[in-house]
Design a protein around this motif. Structure first.
Motif, PDB file in Angstrom:
ATOM      1  N   ALA A  40      50.651  41.484  30.973  1.00 59.82           N
ATOM      2  CA  ALA A  40      49.139  41.031  29.823  1.00 59.82           C
ATOM      3  C   ALA A  40      48.487  40.662  30.534  1.00 59.82           C
ATOM      4  CB  ALA A  40      49.460  40.612  28.317  1.00 59.82           C
ATOM      5  N   ALA A  41      49.450  39.771  31.024  1.00 58.53           N
ATOM      6  CA  ALA A  41      48.354  38.840  32.251  1.00 58.53           C
ATOM      7  C   ALA A  41      47.103  39.343  33.847  1.00 58.53           C
ATOM      8  CB  ALA A  41      48.982  38.027  32.903  1.00 58.53           C
ATOM      9  N   VAL A  42      48.709  39.761  34.516  1.00 58.30           N
ATOM     10  CA  VAL A  42      47.756  41.256  35.524  1.00 58.30           C
ATOM     11  C   VAL A  42      46.220  42.132  35.045  1.00 58.30           C
ATOM     12  CG1 VAL A  42      48.896  43.298  37.096  1.00 58.30           C
ATOM     13  CG2 VAL A  42      50.167  41.449  36.770  1.00 58.30           C
ATOM     14  N   LYS A  43      46.539  42.574  33.541  1.00 65.12           N
ATOM     15  CA  LYS A  43      45.701  43.455  32.927  1.00 65.12           C
ATOM     16  C   LYS A  43      44.725  43.184  32.365  1.00 65.12           C
ATOM     17  CE  LYS A  43      48.843  46.991  30.548  1.00 65.12           C
ATOM     18  NZ  LYS A  43      48.944  48.067  28.890  1.00 65.12           N
ATOM     19  N   LYS A  44      44.840  41.169  32.088  1.00 67.35           N
ATOM     20  CA  LYS A  44      43.509  40.603  31.757  1.00 67.35           C
ATOM     21  C   LYS A  44      42.874  40.553  33.539  1.00 67.35           C
ATOM     22  CE  LYS A  44      42.436  36.138  29.644  1.00 67.35           C
ATOM     23  NZ  LYS A  44      42.691  35.087  29.747  1.00 67.35           N
ATOM     24  N   CYS A  45      43.150  40.514  34.476  1.00 62.79           N
ATOM     25  CA  CYS A  45      43.208  39.780  35.997  1.00 62.79           C
ATOM     26  C   CYS A  45      42.369  41.232  36.146  1.00 62.79           C
ATOM     27  CB  CYS A  45      44.320  39.229  36.974  1.00 62.79           C
ATOM     28  SG  CYS A  45      45.116  38.129  36.380  1.00 62.79           S
ATOM     29  N   LEU A  46      42.485  42.356  36.370  1.00 64.88           N
ATOM     30  CA  LEU A  46      42.073  43.406  36.488  1.00 64.88           C
ATOM     31  C   LEU A  46      40.586  43.769  36.370  1.00 64.88           C
ATOM     32  CD1 LEU A  46      45.000  46.078  35.628  1.00 64.88           C
ATOM     33  CD2 LEU A  46      44.895  45.706  37.949  1.00 64.88           C
ATOM     34  N   LEU A  47      40.643  42.838  35.089  1.00 67.27           N
ATOM     35  CA  LEU A  47      39.199  43.037  34.727  1.00 67.27           C
ATOM     36  C   LEU A  47      38.605  42.100  34.961  1.00 67.27           C
ATOM     37  CD1 LEU A  47      39.848  43.436  30.671  1.00 67.27           C
ATOM     38  CD2 LEU A  47      39.332  45.124  32.401  1.00 67.27           C
ATOM     39  N   ALA A  48      38.642  41.173  36.253  1.00 73.25           N
ATOM     40  CA  ALA A  48      38.044  39.977  36.473  1.00 73.25           C
ATOM     41  C   ALA A  48      37.358  40.531  37.914  1.00 73.25           C
ATOM     42  CB  ALA A  48      39.007  39.045  36.948  1.00 73.25           C
ATOM     43  N   THR A  49      36.201  40.086  38.704  1.00 69.00           N
ATOM     44  CA  THR A  49      35.476  40.422  39.240  1.00 69.00           C
ATOM     45  C   THR A  49      36.438  40.002  40.503  1.00 69.00           C
ATOM     46  OG1 THR A  49      33.620  39.599  37.981  1.00 69.00           O
ATOM     47  CG2 THR A  49      33.157  39.299  40.588  1.00 69.00           C
ATOM     48  N   THR A  50      36.723  41.064  41.527  1.00 64.78           N
ATOM     49  CA  THR A  50      36.914  40.530  43.082  1.00 64.78           C
ATOM     50  C   THR A  50      35.991  40.417  43.369  1.00 64.78           C
ATOM     51  OG1 THR A  50      37.631  42.688  42.786  1.00 64.78           O
ATOM     52  CG2 THR A  50      37.457  41.822  44.877  1.00 64.78           C
ATOM     53  N   VAL A  51      36.405  39.010  44.186  1.00 62.72           N
ATOM     54  CA  VAL A  51      36.434  38.359  45.004  1.00 62.72           C
ATOM     55  C   VAL A  51      36.503  38.316  46.914  1.00 62.72           C
ATOM     56  CG1 VAL A  51      35.488  35.089  45.878  1.00 62.72           C
ATOM     57  CG2 VAL A  51      35.486  36.491  42.697  1.00 62.72           C
ATOM     58  N   ASP A  52      35.805  38.143  47.145  1.00 60.90           N
ATOM     59  CA  ASP A  52      36.612  38.533  49.372  1.00 60.90           C
ATOM     60  C   ASP A  52      36.506  37.040  49.019  1.00 60.90           C
ATOM     61  OD1 ASP A  52      37.006  39.006  51.593  1.00 60.90           O
ATOM     62  OD2 ASP A  52      35.455  39.638  51.967  1.00 60.90           O
ATOM     63  N   MET A  53      37.283  36.552  49.881  1.00 61.17           N
ATOM     64  CA  MET A  53      38.180  35.108  50.054  1.00 61.17           C
ATOM     65  C   MET A  53      38.544  35.618  51.646  1.00 61.17           C
ATOM     66  SD  MET A  53      38.362  33.432  47.452  1.00 61.17           S
ATOM     67  CE  MET A  53      39.035  32.309  47.796  1.00 61.17           C
ATOM     68  N   THR A  54      37.850  36.726  52.581  1.00 56.29           N
ATOM     69  CA  THR A  54      37.959  36.259  53.348  1.00 56.29           C
ATOM     70  C   THR A  54      36.191  35.547  53.836  1.00 56.29           C
ATOM     71  OG1 THR A  54      37.167  38.179  53.767  1.00 56.29           O
ATOM     72  CG2 THR A  54      39.820  37.541  53.590  1.00 56.29           C
ATOM     73  N   ALA A  55      35.007  35.694  53.029  1.00 57.57           N
ATOM     74  CA  ALA A  55      34.075  35.669  53.743  1.00 57.57           C
ATOM     75  C   ALA A  55      33.582  33.811  53.937  1.00 57.57           C
ATOM     76  CB  ALA A  55      33.022  35.687  52.689  1.00 57.57           C
ATOM     77  N   LYS A  56      32.256  34.033  54.549  1.00 54.85           N
ATOM     78  CA  LYS A  56      32.016  32.433  55.210  1.00 54.85           C
ATOM     79  C   LYS A  56      32.191  31.305  54.213  1.00 54.85           C
ATOM     80  CE  LYS A  56      31.593  33.134  60.205  1.00 54.85           C
ATOM     81  NZ  LYS A  56      31.563  32.580  61.198  1.00 54.85           N
ATOM     82  N   THR A  57      31.230  32.012  52.815  1.00 58.55           N
ATOM     83  CA  THR A  57      31.030  31.842  51.790  1.00 58.55           C
ATOM     84  C   THR A  57      31.598  32.744  50.394  1.00 58.55           C
ATOM     85  OG1 THR A  57      29.426  32.456  51.518  1.00 58.55           O
ATOM     86  CG2 THR A  57      29.030  30.251  52.654  1.00 58.55           C
ATOM     87  N   THR A  58      32.287  31.115  49.980  1.00 65.90           N
ATOM     88  CA  THR A  58      33.374  31.962  48.470  1.00 65.90           C
ATOM     89  C   THR A  58      32.759  31.076  47.101  1.00 65.90           C
ATOM     90  OG1 THR A  58      34.860  33.029  47.946  1.00 65.90           O
ATOM     91  CG2 THR A  58      35.598  31.443  48.743  1.00 65.90           C
ATOM     92  N   PRO A  59      32.096  31.393  46.068  1.00 67.24           N
ATOM     93  CA  PRO A  59      32.139  30.610  45.358  1.00 67.24           C
ATOM     94  C   PRO A  59      32.790  30.318  44.146  1.00 67.24           C
ATOM     95  CG  PRO A  59      31.662  32.631  43.734  1.00 67.24           C
ATOM     96  CD  PRO A  59      32.293  33.115  46.188  1.00 67.24           C
ATOM     97  N   TYR A  60      34.597  30.148  45.404  1.00 66.83           N
ATOM     98  CA  TYR A  60      35.502  29.751  44.200  1.00 66.83           C
ATOM     99  C   TYR A  60      36.613  29.608  45.268  1.00 66.83           C
ATOM    100  CZ  TYR A  60      33.671  33.311  40.724  1.00 66.83           C
ATOM    101  OH  TYR A  60      33.225  33.425  39.286  1.00 66.83           O
TER     102      TYR A  60
END
Length: 75
Positions: A40-60
């Motif tokens: 259930a937790a994974v399914k919930k995360c599948l609906l989340a926005t993808t964030v590129d954590m390799t980008a120089k600037t990231t909001p998260y």
């Protein structure tokens, strides 16, 4: 998602792609209810926005404490 029981009688799940390839394998859970909560937790995360954590600037940016809290919530 497919649920399995390991040789040490703990539960885990695998996530498979449409072509049958395994995309992910979960950690081990002590109970069937625990593995279902993990799915259930994974399914919930599948609906989340993808964030590129390799980008120089990231909001998260998450602290280790925040990451551990999210892992506990998923159990």
């Amino acid at each position: 998602f497919e649920i399995f029981k390991s040789t040490n009688l703990m539960y885990y799940f695998v996530l498979k792609a449409g072509n049958g390839e395994i995309i992910a394998t979960s950690e081990l859970y002590r109970t069937r209810n625990g593995v279902k909560k993990g799915i259930a937790a994974v399914k919930k995360c599948l609906l989340a926005t993808t964030v590129d954590m390799t980008a120089k600037t990231t909001p998260y940016r998450f602290s280790k404490k925040q990451i551990e809290n999210r892992k506990e919530e998923a159990k």
